[in-house]
Write a protein that holds these residues in place. Sequence first.
Motif, PDB file in Angstrom:
ATOM      1  N   TRP A   1      -3.762   3.151  -0.654  1.00 43.71           N
ATOM      2  CA  TRP A   1      -4.560   2.647   0.612  1.00 43.71           C
ATOM      3  C   TRP A   1      -5.853   3.162   0.587  1.00 43.71           C
ATOM      4  O   TRP A   1      -7.007   2.357   0.901  1.00 43.71           O
ATOM      5  CB  TRP A   1      -3.904   3.000   1.623  1.00 43.71           C
TER       6      TRP A   1
ATOM      7  N   ALA B   1      -8.982  -3.375   6.392  1.00 39.38           N
ATOM      8  CA  ALA B   1      -7.981  -4.213   5.455  1.00 39.38           C
ATOM      9  C   ALA B   1      -7.693  -5.454   6.215  1.00 39.38           C
ATOM     10  O   ALA B   1      -7.422  -6.687   5.847  1.00 39.38           O
ATOM     11  CB  ALA B   1      -6.581  -3.443   5.098  1.00 39.38           C
TER      12      ALA B   1
ATOM     13  N   THR C   1       0.770  -1.147   0.058  1.00 36.73           N
ATOM     14  CA  THR C   1      -0.096  -0.132  -0.065  1.00 36.73           C
ATOM     15  C   THR C   1       0.800   1.388  -0.059  1.00 36.73           C
ATOM     16  O   THR C   1       1.838   1.271   0.750  1.00 36.73           O
ATOM     17  CB  THR C   1      -0.921   0.015   1.262  1.00 36.73           C
TER      18      THR C   1
ATOM     19  N   TRP D   1      -8.942  -5.820  -0.808  1.00 36.76           N
ATOM     20  CA  TRP D   1      -7.917  -6.203  -0.018  1.00 36.76           C
ATOM     21  C   TRP D   1      -8.025  -7.825   0.326  1.00 36.76           C
ATOM     22  O   TRP D   1      -7.106  -8.390   0.460  1.00 36.76           O
ATOM     23  CB  TRP D   1      -7.916  -5.316   1.183  1.00 36.76           C
TER      24      TRP D   1
END
Length: 265
Positions: free
Chosen positions: A32, A67, A2, A39
């Motif tokens: 991100w 995440a 990320t 994810w």
Amino acid sequence: MTFADPDGHDDEREPVLRAWREAGIEARAERWDDPDVDWGRYDAAVVRSVWDYVDRRDEFLAWARRAESVTRLLNPATVLETNTDKTYLRDLGVPTVPTHWASDGMPYWEEYVVKPAISAGARDTIRTTDRARAQAHAAALEADGRTPMVQPYLDMVESEGETSLLYFNRRLSHAVRRTPMLTPGKSGADNIEAQLRTPAPDQVELAEKVLATIPQALLYARIDLVRLSDGSPAVIELELTEPYLYLYLSPDAPTRLTTALTDLL
């Protein structure tokens, strides 16, 4: 991996991705804050150059928790939450640079460094010999709802420099000497230079005491140390969120980072 690096300042991303591919790890860089990223399709998400979290910390931490609910997050969300607010220095239980956390009752030092507890890259940081200016900057941070950090400027960083120890999965990879960030006439990351350094035994001992205070898995950790006036080492910062790793100074470092990732998965 990320990141949030629209200007392409992260020169470590491609060497790391290349090392992972050579080790048979399929990886790609994702932002991100991209709402279209699934994810859960990844075995892990490695947080790297998320340099925009300072202005969006709550949003960033909420993303980290989401995440982590669907994949392995490295470093973990609880680590990111603690490490993105430098008040963690109060609770490390090891020697740290003397720090006063308010605008009132400031100690008398020859020179001051004043910065917010949530910041990166010397942002909103001043260095001054003027106690009134230091107090005013700390008060302005408080008025903005931010916690100030008031520290003495340590002259020995001009000659000694900061020593940064880089750990991958708690194993020492390499260490570097970093020049001071607050040299007059220059600013922040524009002034950072580094070279490899062999850390002294007391620096390694302190760094490993710091790591021992953190129970969670750590893919990477950068521990920045300085020496106090009596020569003893002290922590100036513990970087567990988005540290620059100085991979270019140690050709085998991307491979060591790759091994650390493999061992954690």
